[in-house]
Design a protein around this motif. Structure first.
Motif, mmCIF file in Angstrom:
data_model
loop_
_atom_site.group_PDB
_atom_site.id
_atom_site.type_symbol
_atom_site.label_atom_id
_atom_site.label_comp_id
_atom_site.label_asym_id
_atom_site.label_seq_id
_atom_site.Cartn_x
_atom_site.Cartn_y
_atom_site.Cartn_z
ATOM 1 N N UNK A 59 -42.084 20.223 -6.513
ATOM 2 C CA UNK A 59 -41.617 20.395 -5.135
ATOM 3 C C UNK A 59 -40.919 19.109 -4.699
ATOM 4 N N UNK A 60 -39.742 19.251 -4.149
ATOM 5 C CA UNK A 60 -38.948 18.086 -3.749
ATOM 6 C C UNK A 60 -39.353 17.601 -2.363
ATOM 7 N N UNK A 61 -39.837 16.363 -2.257
ATOM 8 C CA UNK A 61 -40.190 15.838 -0.927
ATOM 9 C C UNK A 61 -38.940 15.329 -0.205
ATOM 10 N N UNK A 62 -38.806 15.697 1.038
ATOM 11 C CA UNK A 62 -37.688 15.240 1.864
ATOM 12 C C UNK A 62 -38.239 14.242 2.882
ATOM 13 N N UNK A 63 -37.791 13.001 2.770
ATOM 14 C CA UNK A 63 -38.277 11.951 3.661
ATOM 15 C C UNK A 63 -37.671 12.099 5.053
ATOM 16 N N UNK A 64 -38.544 12.067 6.051
ATOM 17 C CA UNK A 64 -38.079 12.112 7.431
ATOM 18 C C UNK A 64 -38.931 11.164 8.262
ATOM 19 N N UNK A 65 -38.353 10.043 8.638
ATOM 20 C CA UNK A 65 -39.076 9.070 9.452
ATOM 21 C C UNK A 65 -39.293 9.608 10.860
ATOM 22 N N UNK A 66 -40.401 9.201 11.452
ATOM 23 C CA UNK A 66 -40.667 9.542 12.849
ATOM 24 C C UNK A 66 -39.993 8.483 13.715
ATOM 25 N N UNK A 67 -38.788 8.789 14.168
ATOM 26 C CA UNK A 67 -38.011 7.798 14.910
ATOM 27 C C UNK A 67 -38.618 7.481 16.274
ATOM 28 N N UNK A 68 -39.168 8.507 16.911
ATOM 29 C CA UNK A 68 -39.717 8.323 18.254
ATOM 30 C C UNK A 68 -41.110 8.912 18.308
ATOM 31 N N UNK A 69 -42.030 8.214 18.907
ATOM 32 C CA UNK A 69 -43.403 8.698 19.006
ATOM 33 C C UNK A 69 -43.441 9.977 19.842
ATOM 34 N N UNK A 70 -44.132 10.989 19.308
ATOM 35 C CA UNK A 70 -44.274 12.242 20.044
ATOM 36 C C UNK A 70 -43.178 13.253 19.740
ATOM 37 N N UNK A 71 -42.120 12.824 19.026
ATOM 38 C CA UNK A 71 -41.040 13.738 18.670
ATOM 39 C C UNK A 71 -41.183 14.122 17.199
ATOM 40 N N UNK A 72 -41.075 15.398 16.892
ATOM 41 C CA UNK A 72 -41.265 15.849 15.521
ATOM 42 C C UNK A 72 -39.926 15.945 14.804
ATOM 43 N N UNK A 73 -39.549 14.872 14.111
ATOM 44 C CA UNK A 73 -38.285 14.842 13.379
ATOM 45 C C UNK A 73 -38.336 15.738 12.151
ATOM 46 N N UNK A 74 -39.541 15.968 11.616
ATOM 47 C CA UNK A 74 -39.701 16.819 10.437
ATOM 48 C C UNK A 74 -39.193 18.230 10.712
ATOM 49 N N UNK A 75 -39.536 18.762 11.882
ATOM 50 C CA UNK A 75 -39.100 20.113 12.246
ATOM 51 C C UNK A 75 -37.584 20.211 12.245
ATOM 52 N N UNK A 76 -36.932 19.215 12.836
ATOM 53 C CA UNK A 76 -35.470 19.233 12.930
ATOM 54 C C UNK A 76 -34.828 19.209 11.551
ATOM 55 N N UNK A 77 -35.340 18.363 10.660
ATOM 56 C CA UNK A 77 -34.778 18.263 9.310
ATOM 57 C C UNK A 77 -34.934 19.574 8.551
ATOM 58 N N UNK A 78 -36.080 20.199 8.698
ATOM 59 C CA UNK A 78 -36.351 21.460 8.000
ATOM 60 C C UNK A 78 -35.453 22.576 8.535
ATOM 61 N N UNK A 79 -35.248 22.605 9.835
ATOM 62 C CA UNK A 79 -34.392 23.623 10.449
ATOM 63 C C UNK A 79 -32.939 23.448 10.002
ATOM 64 N N UNK A 80 -32.467 22.202 9.976
ATOM 65 C CA UNK A 80 -31.083 21.930 9.559
ATOM 66 C C UNK A 80 -30.865 22.352 8.108
ATOM 67 N N UNK A 81 -31.823 22.020 7.241
ATOM 68 C CA UNK A 81 -31.706 22.409 5.829
ATOM 69 C C UNK A 81 -31.688 23.928 5.672
ATOM 70 N N UNK A 82 -32.542 24.602 6.427
ATOM 71 C CA UNK A 82 -32.610 26.063 6.340
ATOM 72 C C UNK A 82 -31.281 26.695 6.739
ATOM 73 N N UNK A 83 -30.660 26.172 7.790
ATOM 74 C CA UNK A 83 -29.373 26.716 8.229
ATOM 75 C C UNK A 83 -28.273 26.418 7.213
#
Length: 324
Positions: A59-83
């Motif tokens: 399984x390929x891990x996709x690194x996504x830093x948490x740029x801002x506390x309380x904001x889920x950057x992981x969700x955004x990266x996963x959604x962009x890849x899916x689209x």
């Protein structure tokens, strides 16, 4: 036969590494897993448990830093890849693994584009995300199913059945029975038999998180056999689901109804009054249990009984009373 190509996208922030084997086993039923990606902040100590699992399952891990506390950057990266995959890859389906409702809109969008969407998440997963998927599977059920020995399964099924008697799952089970009865009724109106496969498919459309394993069964047929109003008929490899008719009760009911109409004389009895009397005598009476969608149609089926409408209500009249 070419298998459907499916993209597996996992939200590491909301799923434990212990579920990966059951996820892979379950997803193999639906096709070939073309993409296997997992999204998270791999610098975080919370994700260390994933390392060995990712290597073993490629399984390929996709690194996504948490740029801002309380904001889920992981969700955004996963959604962009899916689209991106939706428009650039020839995929038939997506498997979104998360217990987060943030992927509800993504699931809906993928389905709008004709893709199969399989959702997987823990029991806590919000209803909107479950409903947005074509199929939703609870991860705890998968884990239990893959790790329990056969003897333990039997014991667990027996104990869980006792626990579920007074729980909310019992309500859901009743809803499932009513849904199956409705499916059978619709097919009867079109002179069609109801196959076991159709029942399973229709139930998944109504309840995307429906899974017989939650009730301690491995087969849909065994699960349906527990419903007193249903029966299964097998003809070779074909299995049909039918309504079970209690002949003695049916005869008693019809005898009672006909007697009520006869005793009402030439004027007859209103359907409202007749319905109340039936429910008082036969507490769990439901007209669709006897093959009809409307009470009026059911009463009209009685020999020598006709329905008259006086403009305010319908009356059931015994024809021979009018002749005397």
């Amino acid at each position: 036969m070419i298998e459907d190509r499916i993209a597996l996208l996992i939200d590491a922030d909301n799923v434990s590494a212990k579920y990966i084997k059951p996820i892979m086993d379950e997803l193999s039923k639906y096709g070939n897993i073309t993409y296997k990606r997992i999204y998270g902040d791999w610098t975080s100590p919370y994700n260390l448990s994933w390392k060995e699992v990712l290597l073993q399952n490629s399984i390929t891990p996709i690194q996504q830093f948490s740029y801002t506390y309380g904001k889920n950057a992981t969700d955004s990266a996963m959604i962009i890849d899916a689209m991106d995959m939706l428009y650039t890859s020839e995929l038939e389906g997506f498997c979104l693994v998360s217990s987060d409702s943030d992927f509800t809109k993504l699931a809906s969008r993928l389905r709008e584009n004709g893709k199969l969407v399989i959702g997987m998440g823990e029991e806590k997963t919000p209803i909107p995300f479950r409903k947005a998927c074509d199929i939703f599977t609870v991860l705890e059920v998968l884990l239990e199913d893959s790790t329990m020995e056969n003897t333990e399964k039997v014991q667990a099924a027996a104990s869980s059945a006792k626990e579920l008697k007074h729980s909310s799952v019992d309500v859901v089970k009743n809803q499932i029975e009513e849904a199956v009865i409705k499916i059978i009724m619709e097919n009867q109106n079109d002179n069609k038999e109801t196959g076991l496969g159709e029942v399973g498919s229709r139930l998944l459309k109504l309840y995307p998180d429906f899974d017989v394993r939650r009730y301690g069964y491995s087969l849909l047929s065994k699960f349906l056999e527990t419903f007193p109003k249903l029966k299964l008929k097998q003809d070779g490899t074909k299995v049909s689901v039918m309504l079970y008719e209690d002949k003695s009760r049916k005869d008693l009911l019809e005898e009672y109804i006909l007697q009520q109409i006869k005793n009402a004389g030439k004027q007859g009895v209103s359907l409202g009054t007749l319905g109340n009397r039936i429910r008082n005598r036969f507490g769990d009476f439901k007209v669709h249990d006897y093959g009809y969608s409307q009470f009026k149609s059911y009463i009209q089926s009685f020999r020598d009984v006709k329905i008259e409408d006086d403009g305010e209500q319908n009356w059931a009249i015994y024809v021979k009373n009018m002749e005397s």
